[in-house]
Every structure is written in structure tokens, then in C-alpha cells.
Design a protein around this motif. Sequence first.
Motif, PDB file in Angstrom:
ATOM      1  N   HIS A  32       0.817  -1.206   0.000  1.00 37.89           N
ATOM      2  CA  HIS A  32       0.000   0.000   0.000  1.00 37.89           C
ATOM      3  C   HIS A  32       0.858   1.266   0.000  1.00 37.89           C
ATOM      4  CE1 HIS A  32      -3.443  -2.591   0.907  1.00 37.89           C
ATOM      5  NE2 HIS A  32      -4.195  -1.565   0.574  1.00 37.89           N
ATOM      6  N   ILE A  33       1.949   1.249   0.724  1.00 36.30           N
ATOM      7  CA  ILE A  33       2.806   2.437   0.787  1.00 36.30           C
ATOM      8  C   ILE A  33       3.604   2.579  -0.504  1.00 36.30           C
ATOM      9  CG2 ILE A  33       4.784   3.457   1.971  1.00 36.30           C
ATOM     10  CD1 ILE A  33       3.673   2.313   4.571  1.00 36.30           C
ATOM     11  N   GLY A  34       4.058   1.466  -1.058  1.00 36.37           N
ATOM     12  CA  GLY A  34       4.723   1.501  -2.358  1.00 36.37           C
ATOM     13  C   GLY A  34       6.149   2.021  -2.277  1.00 36.37           C
ATOM     14  N   GLY A  35       6.513   2.852  -3.246  1.00 38.28           N
ATOM     15  CA  GLY A  35       7.877   3.344  -3.339  1.00 38.28           C
ATOM     16  C   GLY A  35       8.736   2.467  -4.233  1.00 38.28           C
ATOM     17  N   ASP A  36       9.839   3.025  -4.684  1.00 38.37           N
ATOM     18  CA  ASP A  36      10.780   2.258  -5.508  1.00 38.37           C
ATOM     19  C   ASP A  36      11.744   1.445  -4.655  1.00 38.37           C
ATOM     20  OD1 ASP A  36       9.908   3.175  -8.118  1.00 38.37           O
ATOM     21  OD2 ASP A  36      10.759   5.125  -7.579  1.00 38.37           O
ATOM     22  N   ALA A  37      12.115   1.981  -3.485  1.00 42.98           N
ATOM     23  CA  ALA A  37      13.061   1.287  -2.607  1.00 42.98           C
ATOM     24  C   ALA A  37      12.739   1.624  -1.156  1.00 42.98           C
ATOM     25  CB  ALA A  37      14.496   1.663  -2.947  1.00 42.98           C
ATOM     26  N   TRP A  38      13.074   0.664  -0.270  1.00 45.81           N
ATOM     27  CA  TRP A  38      12.926   0.867   1.168  1.00 45.81           C
ATOM     28  C   TRP A  38      14.308   0.816   1.796  1.00 45.81           C
ATOM     29  CZ3 TRP A  38       8.281   0.042   4.528  1.00 45.81           C
ATOM     30  CH2 TRP A  38       7.078   0.216   3.810  1.00 45.81           C
ATOM     31  N   PRO A  89       3.034  10.804   3.932  1.00 45.88           N
ATOM     32  CA  PRO A  89       2.580  10.606   2.549  1.00 45.88           C
ATOM     33  C   PRO A  89       3.037  11.722   1.614  1.00 45.88           C
ATOM     34  CG  PRO A  89       0.842  11.578   3.814  1.00 45.88           C
ATOM     35  CD  PRO A  89       2.013  11.423   4.757  1.00 45.88           C
ATOM     36  N   PRO A  90       3.037  11.439   0.318  1.00 40.00           N
ATOM     37  CA  PRO A  90       3.389  12.482  -0.644  1.00 40.00           C
ATOM     38  C   PRO A  90       2.218  13.381  -1.023  1.00 40.00           C
ATOM     39  CG  PRO A  90       3.061  10.420  -1.772  1.00 40.00           C
ATOM     40  CD  PRO A  90       2.887  10.129  -0.308  1.00 40.00           C
ATOM     41  N   ASP A  91       1.003  12.939  -0.736  1.00 39.12           N
ATOM     42  CA  ASP A  91      -0.172  13.671  -1.227  1.00 39.12           C
ATOM     43  C   ASP A  91      -0.980  14.341  -0.123  1.00 39.12           C
ATOM     44  OD1 ASP A  91      -1.131  11.464   0.011  1.00 39.12           O
ATOM     45  OD2 ASP A  91      -2.182  10.626  -1.709  1.00 39.12           O
ATOM     46  N   GLY A  92      -0.467  14.339   1.098  1.00 36.63           N
ATOM     47  CA  GLY A  92      -1.172  15.026   2.173  1.00 36.63           C
ATOM     48  C   GLY A  92      -2.126  14.162   2.958  1.00 36.63           C
ATOM     49  N   SER A  93      -2.400  12.930   2.501  1.00 42.40           N
ATOM     50  CA  SER A  93      -3.278  12.047   3.265  1.00 42.40           C
ATOM     51  C   SER A  93      -2.463  11.364   4.342  1.00 42.40           C
ATOM     52  CB  SER A  93      -3.927  11.003   2.350  1.00 42.40           C
ATOM     53  OG  SER A  93      -2.931  10.216   1.741  1.00 42.40           O
ATOM     54  N   ALA A  94      -3.101  11.059   5.462  1.00 44.79           N
ATOM     55  CA  ALA A  94      -2.342  10.572   6.611  1.00 44.79           C
ATOM     56  C   ALA A  94      -2.047   9.083   6.547  1.00 44.79           C
ATOM     57  CB  ALA A  94      -3.108  10.879   7.897  1.00 44.79           C
ATOM     58  N   MET A 131      10.829  -2.418  -3.338  1.00 46.53           N
ATOM     59  CA  MET A 131       9.517  -2.694  -2.762  1.00 46.53           C
ATOM     60  C   MET A 131       9.098  -4.128  -3.055  1.00 46.53           C
ATOM     61  SD  MET A 131       5.995  -2.979  -3.322  1.00 46.53           S
ATOM     62  CE  MET A 131       5.610  -2.185  -4.895  1.00 46.53           C
ATOM     63  N   GLU A 132       9.350  -4.591  -4.275  1.00 42.46           N
ATOM     64  CA  GLU A 132       8.972  -5.958  -4.639  1.00 42.46           C
ATOM     65  C   GLU A 132       9.792  -6.981  -3.856  1.00 42.46           C
ATOM     66  OE1 GLU A 132       9.814  -3.598  -6.745  1.00 42.46           O
ATOM     67  OE2 GLU A 132       7.951  -3.152  -7.837  1.00 42.46           O
ATOM     68  N   GLY A 133      11.097  -6.711  -3.693  1.00 44.75           N
ATOM     69  CA  GLY A 133      11.937  -7.636  -2.951  1.00 44.75           C
ATOM     70  C   GLY A 133      11.568  -7.712  -1.479  1.00 44.75           C
TER      71      GLY A 133
END
Length: 374
Positions: free
Chosen positions: A50-56, A115-120, A234-236
Motif C-alpha cells: 500500500h505504501i509503495g515506493g521504488d526502494a525501502w 505521505p506524498p499527497d497530504g493524506s495521513a 519494494m517488490e523484494g
Amino acid sequence: MRRIALITLTFERARFLAALVGITFATTLALVQMGLYMGFLENASAIIQHIGGDAWVMARGTMVAEYGEPLSAGTRAFVESQPCVREVRGVVVTYVPVRKETGTLDLSTLVGYEPPDGSAVPWELVRGLPQALDAPLRVAIDDGDIAHYGIQGDPLRASLEVSGQTVYVSGLSHGIRPFSLTPYVLTSFSNAQRLVGLQQDQTYYWVVDLENPGCTASFMQRIEAHPELQARTMEGFTRITQDYWVGRAGAGIALAFNALLGVLVGIVIVGQTLYSLVKDHVRELATLKAVGASSRELVGFVAWQTLLLGVLGGSAGTALSLLVRELTSGLGLRVVLSPGVLVLGLGAMVLMCVIASLTSVRTLLRLDATEVFK
């Protein structure tokens, strides 16, 4: 031969119904077990996906999201300074003690998200506004966990004690169910830092969005050079977390065993039914061979019966699986019956029917026309 095969099968009603029930049971069990397995996989990695991203970016040695460690205050600047980084977001995921309204103490998984879009939170709330979680000590819980926390009355007026601090429920999510028995408490990143005692520039994870996904390998290499940090895509990270919770916990093996057991039961029931029909009609089938029926036509006797049982039993089992999915959704169990799961499950049923028919086909291929005189 098709008409003879189908009339013979349906005439033997007791055997026909027994075989139909066997295939229905086997199909239902296989589909539900595979659906539960897929549901466990999705629940185990729900936070990451749900959080996503390219890397953690995380502390070195971290295996799963729930077992992270706090990162030092200077790590954000280090991650942001890397080439190709577009945005860095903080995420807190950790177990926290929660005292319920009933006074009992339990564990929950605290999720704080920048978040990047302002939602908590990275999930839609069915009650309350995401922005409300930005207020001090405001949290959201899943509507399926209201009873778990012993909340009476309107849950948006409830309070809980998290890590010794009183928090107020300001939102309800839906369907955010963990694989483990620790429900999620969702809040803003700043609230999560406050609840677990982190400094302003500290977190458990930095989620990185890159300017170009092609930079991922070089970015991870630079992060791995840091003595305290490691990076995963994220996938790994999703695969590792799923393997830890579902694979190592033995859930996958248990579900696979139950599905295999259902298929074996179906093979035995259907195989016994088809073989009995062939043995009971040996003289009739031998007569057909004596008057010129080919081996292919005799095999069609079993093939058409197998096809009818497979279509009817598979359809009934699929419908029953969908019903089970709806009935268990309110119990916190997630049965994922995606098109891929349905195709795989029904493919297993086709294979089951083929295997069940092999003994009968072998008997027909060895049938001697002289059997008609016995």
C-alpha cells in the motif's frame, strides 16, 4: 457413444451423485485453500504494497516490516543526498502495547506514514478524514477490530492507551487485516514518532521514490555501502516478508496439504465411480467392440462421463467457493479468488478427473470382445 455414456452415468443416480459431491468438495477445498494462501500473502505484505515506493531503506539485518529498528537522525539527509532520488518519506512500523477500553493490555502494530499527497494513511477511511489524523495523538483503527479493542458505542469517540499515552480514535479503515494477530493502529508520521519516542528526523524506514526506476540498482549499491543501512526494492521486501510470515510459519505447507488432500479424495471417489460403471457394463461394451466400435470410441465412453462430472462438479465447487469467501469475510479471513487462482484451481480439477479416469480407460483398452459370451 456420447449419448450412451451420459445416459449410463445419470441412470446410476447414487454413483453419479457421489462422484458429483466428491468433485464439488475437492474443487471447493482446493480453491478455498489456494484463496486463503493468496489472502495470507497479501495480508502479510499489505503495509509495504500500500505504501509503495521504488526502494525501502532500513537498518541492516531487517527481515520483515514489523521487526525494524529505529534509524539514526542523520540517515534522512544521507538518503536524500543520493543521485536520482526524487522524494524520501518516513514510515514507522513497530509493535506497541495498547491498553483497551476494558483495561486489558495487548499488542498492536503501529503504522505511521509520511505521505506524498497530504493524506495521513495509505488506505481509504470509511469514517473520518485522513487529515484528522494529523492532530496530536489521533489514530485510526480498522472497523473489524472494534470488538477486539472492547470499544462500546461510537468508535470515533473512543480512546486507547498506546505506549502509555492516551490516543483518540478519529478514523475507521476497512479491510486492513494483518497476517499476525496484532491489529493495525494507523496514524500520521509525527504522531507515530511521538508514540514510540523517536526524534524529529528519526524513523524505522525511509521509503524512496526515484526519478528513474533504472537508477534502482545503483541507488541500492550506494545505500549498502553505509555501515548501518540496507536497501530493498519494494517488490523484494514484499517477497521476503511474505516468505517469512507465510512460508516459514508453515501456513503455506498446511494449506497446500489440505488442498492436495481434497484433490486426492476427489480422485478416489471419481475413479471408483467410473471404474464401477465400466465393470458393470463390460458385456455391453464388449458387444459394441464386437460389432465394430473402435478403442477410441470406447475410451469416449469414459471421457464423456468424466467431462460431465468435471463441468458440473467444477461449476458447483466454484460457486460454493465464492459463497465461502463471502461468509468468511466477516470473520477476518481473506479468501482471494482472483482469475489466476480460479484458473489454477479448475486446472487442478481437470487433472484430477483425468487421473481418476486412467484406470477405467486402461480397462477398456484391454477389453476383449469375447467378454460378451461370458
